[in-house]
Design a protein around this motif. Structure first.
Motif, PDB file in Angstrom:
ATOM      1  N   PRO A  34     -59.231 -41.886 -15.654  1.00 14.42           N
ATOM      2  CA  PRO A  34     -59.714 -41.739 -16.969  1.00 14.42           C
ATOM      3  C   PRO A  34     -60.001 -40.451 -17.433  1.00 14.42           C
ATOM      4  CG  PRO A  34     -60.651 -43.774 -16.148  1.00 14.42           C
ATOM      5  CD  PRO A  34     -60.320 -42.803 -15.131  1.00 14.42           C
ATOM      6  N   ALA A  35     -59.545 -39.972 -18.438  1.00 14.79           N
ATOM      7  CA  ALA A  35     -59.862 -38.379 -18.894  1.00 14.79           C
ATOM      8  C   ALA A  35     -61.365 -38.240 -19.193  1.00 14.79           C
ATOM      9  CB  ALA A  35     -58.991 -38.020 -20.138  1.00 14.79           C
ATOM     10  N   TRP A 208     -47.486 -34.042 -11.030  1.00 12.61           N
ATOM     11  CA  TRP A 208     -48.683 -34.687 -11.222  1.00 12.61           C
ATOM     12  C   TRP A 208     -48.399 -36.225 -11.692  1.00 12.61           C
ATOM     13  CZ3 TRP A 208     -51.936 -31.959  -8.853  1.00 12.61           C
ATOM     14  CH2 TRP A 208     -52.106 -30.527  -8.983  1.00 12.61           C
ATOM     15  N   SER A 209     -49.506 -36.937 -11.019  1.00 15.73           N
ATOM     16  CA  SER A 209     -48.909 -38.529 -11.260  1.00 15.73           C
ATOM     17  C   SER A 209     -50.042 -39.123 -12.296  1.00 15.73           C
ATOM     18  CB  SER A 209     -49.215 -39.117  -9.880  1.00 15.73           C
ATOM     19  OG  SER A 209     -48.175 -38.904  -9.073  1.00 15.73           O
ATOM     20  N   TYR A 210     -49.805 -38.536 -13.625  1.00 20.41           N
ATOM     21  CA  TYR A 210     -50.704 -39.108 -14.675  1.00 20.41           C
ATOM     22  C   TYR A 210     -50.407 -40.423 -14.868  1.00 20.41           C
ATOM     23  CZ  TYR A 210     -50.961 -33.999 -15.863  1.00 20.41           C
ATOM     24  OH  TYR A 210     -51.304 -32.443 -15.898  1.00 20.41           O
ATOM     25  N   THR A 211     -51.625 -40.999 -14.996  1.00 21.47           N
ATOM     26  CA  THR A 211     -51.796 -42.520 -15.560  1.00 21.47           C
ATOM     27  C   THR A 211     -51.809 -42.388 -17.057  1.00 21.47           C
ATOM     28  OG1 THR A 211     -52.528 -43.541 -13.667  1.00 21.47           O
ATOM     29  CG2 THR A 211     -52.850 -44.827 -15.599  1.00 21.47           C
ATOM     30  N   GLU A 212     -51.328 -42.969 -17.985  1.00 19.35           N
ATOM     31  CA  GLU A 212     -51.347 -42.933 -19.472  1.00 19.35           C
ATOM     32  C   GLU A 212     -52.752 -43.274 -19.910  1.00 19.35           C
ATOM     33  OE1 GLU A 212     -48.892 -43.376 -23.551  1.00 19.35           O
ATOM     34  OE2 GLU A 212     -48.105 -44.080 -21.729  1.00 19.35           O
ATOM     35  N   ASP A 213     -53.372 -42.645 -20.612  1.00 24.75           N
ATOM     36  CA  ASP A 213     -54.900 -42.935 -21.121  1.00 24.75           C
ATOM     37  C   ASP A 213     -54.856 -42.800 -22.406  1.00 24.75           C
ATOM     38  OD1 ASP A 213     -57.620 -43.443 -21.063  1.00 24.75           O
ATOM     39  OD2 ASP A 213     -58.139 -41.443 -20.431  1.00 24.75           O
ATOM     40  N   ALA A 214     -54.281 -43.994 -23.135  1.00 26.69           N
ATOM     41  CA  ALA A 214     -54.160 -43.719 -24.487  1.00 26.69           C
ATOM     42  C   ALA A 214     -55.637 -43.942 -25.408  1.00 26.69           C
ATOM     43  CB  ALA A 214     -53.514 -45.253 -25.114  1.00 26.69           C
ATOM     44  N   GLN A 215     -56.618 -44.085 -24.747  1.00 22.73           N
ATOM     45  CA  GLN A 215     -57.787 -44.353 -25.326  1.00 22.73           C
ATOM     46  C   GLN A 215     -58.668 -43.121 -25.005  1.00 22.73           C
ATOM     47  OE1 GLN A 215     -58.396 -46.388 -27.706  1.00 22.73           O
ATOM     48  NE2 GLN A 215     -56.641 -47.349 -27.262  1.00 22.73           N
ATOM     49  N   GLY A 216     -57.964 -42.239 -24.044  1.00 14.61           N
ATOM     50  CA  GLY A 216     -58.895 -40.974 -23.352  1.00 14.61           C
ATOM     51  C   GLY A 216     -58.893 -39.772 -24.249  1.00 14.61           C
ATOM     52  N   LEU A 217     -59.693 -38.608 -23.692  1.00  9.43           N
ATOM     53  CA  LEU A 217     -59.232 -37.413 -24.354  1.00  9.43           C
ATOM     54  C   LEU A 217     -58.314 -36.781 -24.695  1.00  9.43           C
ATOM     55  CD1 LEU A 217     -62.713 -35.885 -22.877  1.00  9.43           C
ATOM     56  CD2 LEU A 217     -62.518 -37.081 -25.041  1.00  9.43           C
ATOM     57  N   PHE A 218     -57.338 -36.947 -23.367  1.00 11.05           N
ATOM     58  CA  PHE A 218     -55.799 -36.718 -23.258  1.00 11.05           C
ATOM     59  C   PHE A 218     -54.991 -37.755 -23.011  1.00 11.05           C
ATOM     60  CE2 PHE A 218     -59.025 -33.027 -22.173  1.00 11.05           C
ATOM     61  CZ  PHE A 218     -58.951 -32.347 -23.152  1.00 11.05           C
ATOM     62  N   VAL A 235     -50.891 -32.466 -21.598  1.00  7.59           N
ATOM     63  CA  VAL A 235     -50.744 -32.230 -22.937  1.00  7.59           C
ATOM     64  C   VAL A 235     -49.307 -31.923 -23.652  1.00  7.59           C
ATOM     65  CG1 VAL A 235     -53.260 -31.309 -23.200  1.00  7.59           C
ATOM     66  CG2 VAL A 235     -51.513 -29.699 -22.326  1.00  7.59           C
ATOM     67  N   PRO A 236     -48.601 -33.005 -23.339  1.00  6.54           N
ATOM     68  CA  PRO A 236     -47.142 -33.000 -23.834  1.00  6.54           C
ATOM     69  C   PRO A 236     -46.655 -32.417 -25.202  1.00  6.54           C
ATOM     70  CG  PRO A 236     -47.809 -35.268 -23.736  1.00  6.54           C
ATOM     71  CD  PRO A 236     -49.173 -34.563 -23.193  1.00  6.54           C
ATOM     72  N   GLY A 237     -45.765 -31.715 -25.406  1.00  6.04           N
ATOM     73  CA  GLY A 237     -45.237 -31.462 -26.732  1.00  6.04           C
ATOM     74  C   GLY A 237     -44.625 -30.064 -26.592  1.00  6.04           C
ATOM     75  N   HIS A 238     -45.137 -29.085 -26.143  1.00  5.65           N
ATOM     76  CA  HIS A 238     -44.517 -27.925 -25.957  1.00  5.65           C
ATOM     77  C   HIS A 238     -43.320 -27.921 -25.028  1.00  5.65           C
ATOM     78  CE1 HIS A 238     -43.987 -23.658 -25.761  1.00  5.65           C
ATOM     79  NE2 HIS A 238     -43.967 -23.501 -24.527  1.00  5.65           N
ATOM     80  N   THR A 239     -43.606 -28.747 -23.964  1.00 13.47           N
ATOM     81  CA  THR A 239     -42.623 -29.317 -22.909  1.00 13.47           C
ATOM     82  C   THR A 239     -43.123 -30.711 -22.708  1.00 13.47           C
ATOM     83  OG1 THR A 239     -43.692 -28.547 -21.150  1.00 13.47           O
ATOM     84  CG2 THR A 239     -42.044 -26.998 -22.091  1.00 13.47           C
ATOM     85  N   PRO A 240     -41.947 -31.619 -22.127  1.00 12.14           N
ATOM     86  CA  PRO A 240     -42.747 -32.912 -21.827  1.00 12.14           C
ATOM     87  C   PRO A 240     -43.940 -33.155 -20.891  1.00 12.14           C
ATOM     88  CG  PRO A 240     -40.191 -32.723 -21.705  1.00 12.14           C
ATOM     89  CD  PRO A 240     -40.889 -31.374 -21.571  1.00 12.14           C
ATOM     90  N   GLY A 241     -43.980 -32.165 -19.832  1.00  6.60           N
ATOM     91  CA  GLY A 241     -44.875 -32.115 -18.730  1.00  6.60           C
ATOM     92  C   GLY A 241     -46.061 -31.232 -18.967  1.00  6.60           C
ATOM     93  N   SER A 242     -46.234 -30.479 -20.143  1.00 11.88           N
ATOM     94  CA  SER A 242     -47.144 -29.550 -20.461  1.00 11.88           C
ATOM     95  C   SER A 242     -48.579 -30.063 -19.825  1.00 11.88           C
ATOM     96  CB  SER A 242     -47.066 -29.093 -21.927  1.00 11.88           C
ATOM     97  OG  SER A 242     -46.231 -28.281 -22.145  1.00 11.88           O
ATOM     98  N   THR A 243     -49.270 -29.067 -19.344  1.00  8.78           N
ATOM     99  CA  THR A 243     -50.405 -29.338 -18.509  1.00  8.78           C
ATOM    100  C   THR A 243     -51.193 -28.026 -18.738  1.00  8.78           C
ATOM    101  OG1 THR A 243     -49.284 -30.693 -16.767  1.00  8.78           O
ATOM    102  CG2 THR A 243     -51.489 -29.632 -16.152  1.00  8.78           C
ATOM    103  N   ALA A 244     -52.660 -28.390 -18.970  1.00  8.58           N
ATOM    104  CA  ALA A 244     -53.674 -27.508 -19.218  1.00  8.58           C
ATOM    105  C   ALA A 244     -54.546 -27.790 -17.965  1.00  8.58           C
ATOM    106  CB  ALA A 244     -54.695 -27.793 -20.600  1.00  8.58           C
TER     107      ALA A 244
END
Length: 308
Positions: A34-35, A208-218, A235-244
């Motif tokens: 969780p984020a 990266w194997s992200y688990t979607e965290d709809a209630q999290g910070l990211f 942090v998707p948007g700029h590209t689908p997998g954009s990562t900070a």
């Protein structure tokens, strides 16, 4: 840059192609959490020595970097034109895991033999690489390091973030967000060859194997080394997998934004990136989450995608 490439690609019949033909796989490195888990030790000094290196100065279209239609940008009378920027890479020295970099700066050939660099031909022309003033190619920097490079963490796969990849030793693992390699677009009909050349000799991209965290910070978070020292943040948007990347450095927490925010002006005035972004509405959501996080945790230092 992107507008020029799109104009070139619209003359080609087809449905576009993937960002790269390079293989990709799920990452075996990192643990999805969780984020909010990153908050546990956010204020505790971390073990990672962090160095940000300016590979070159450059200039690109302001309208690609900043949404000039935003009311704040209009009120400031911002107009399109060349925006001074830099291309960076960030070195992470972990006491037990070794040396990693976030993004790649520029390859030595871009200064010494541009016609032989991975970014050549139409891509070089569209990116106006003649405007680059190279200060520190990645290859020269790596040659001075006492440690071997263990891996590359990418914020995303846009050409200006992999312009140093050819200097990365063959066989070095490369990590990126989900959907980066497979995203299909007309622009990739021109760009794919350059991306493939940059990635030549590298293993399959590890996503990266992200688990979607709809209630999290990211949207998702991965504890990269499992010790809370480095976090990959979806942090998707700029590209689908954009990562900070959030780094708990020896001097405090540092947030490497990538192109979730290219410029200092955009970040400080709450104006999201412009036309270089693939999914504008989703980019705004990620941008707002990042700004809210930093506002809640002002000790976090912020480093922008293309400006100091």
């Amino acid at each position: 840059m992107k507008s020029v490439l799109l104009a070139l690609c619209l003359t080609v019949v087809g449905t576009g192609c993937a960002t790269t033909s390079h293989d990709f796989q799920k990452s075996a490195l990192g643990v999805s959490k969780p984020a909010a888990a990153l908050l546990a030790e956010l204020d505790v000094p971390g073990p990672v020595e962090l160095e940000s290196v300016t590979a070159c100065d450059w200039a690109v279209e302001r309208g690609g970097l900043i949404n000039l239609d935003h009311p704040t940008a209009k009120a400031a009378h911002l107009e399109d034109g060349d925006e001074p920027v830099q291309v960076f890479f960030h070195a992470l020295r972990h006491p037990t895991q070794g040396l990693f970099i976030v993004d790649t700066g520029v390859e030595t050939a871009m200064r010494d033999a541009p016609d032989r660099s991975a970014m050549r031909g139409l891509v070089a022309s569209a990116m106006h690489l003649e405007k680059m003033k190279v200060h520190q190619p990645l290859g020269e920097w790596l040659a001075r390091q006492p440690q071997a490079l263990k891996g590359v963490f990418l914020t995303h796969l846009h050409p200006d973030h992999i312009t140093g990849m050819a200097d990365v030793p063959a066989g070095t693992p490369v990590f990126t967000g989900p959907g980066e390699a497979s995203k299909r677009a007309f622009v990739n009909l021109v760009v794919q060859g350059a991306v493939d050349r940059a990635l030549e000799g590298k293993p399959a991209l590890s996503e990266w194997s992200y688990t979607e965290d709809a209630q999290g910070l990211f949207d998702g978070a991965v504890d990269v080394f499992g010790d809370g020292s480095v976090w990959a943040l979806w942090v998707p948007g700029h590209t689908p997998g954009s990562t900070a990347y959030l780094v708990r450095s020896t001097k405090g927490p540092v947030l490497l934004l990538g192109d979730a925010s290219h410029t200092r002006w955009g970040w400080e005035h709450d104006v999201e990136p412009g036309t270089f972004t693939q999914d504008g509405p989703r980019s705004v959501v990620s941008f707002k989450k990042l700004r809210a996080f930093v506002a809640a945790h002002p000790a976090v230092q912020v480093r922008f995608g293309h400006q100091h």
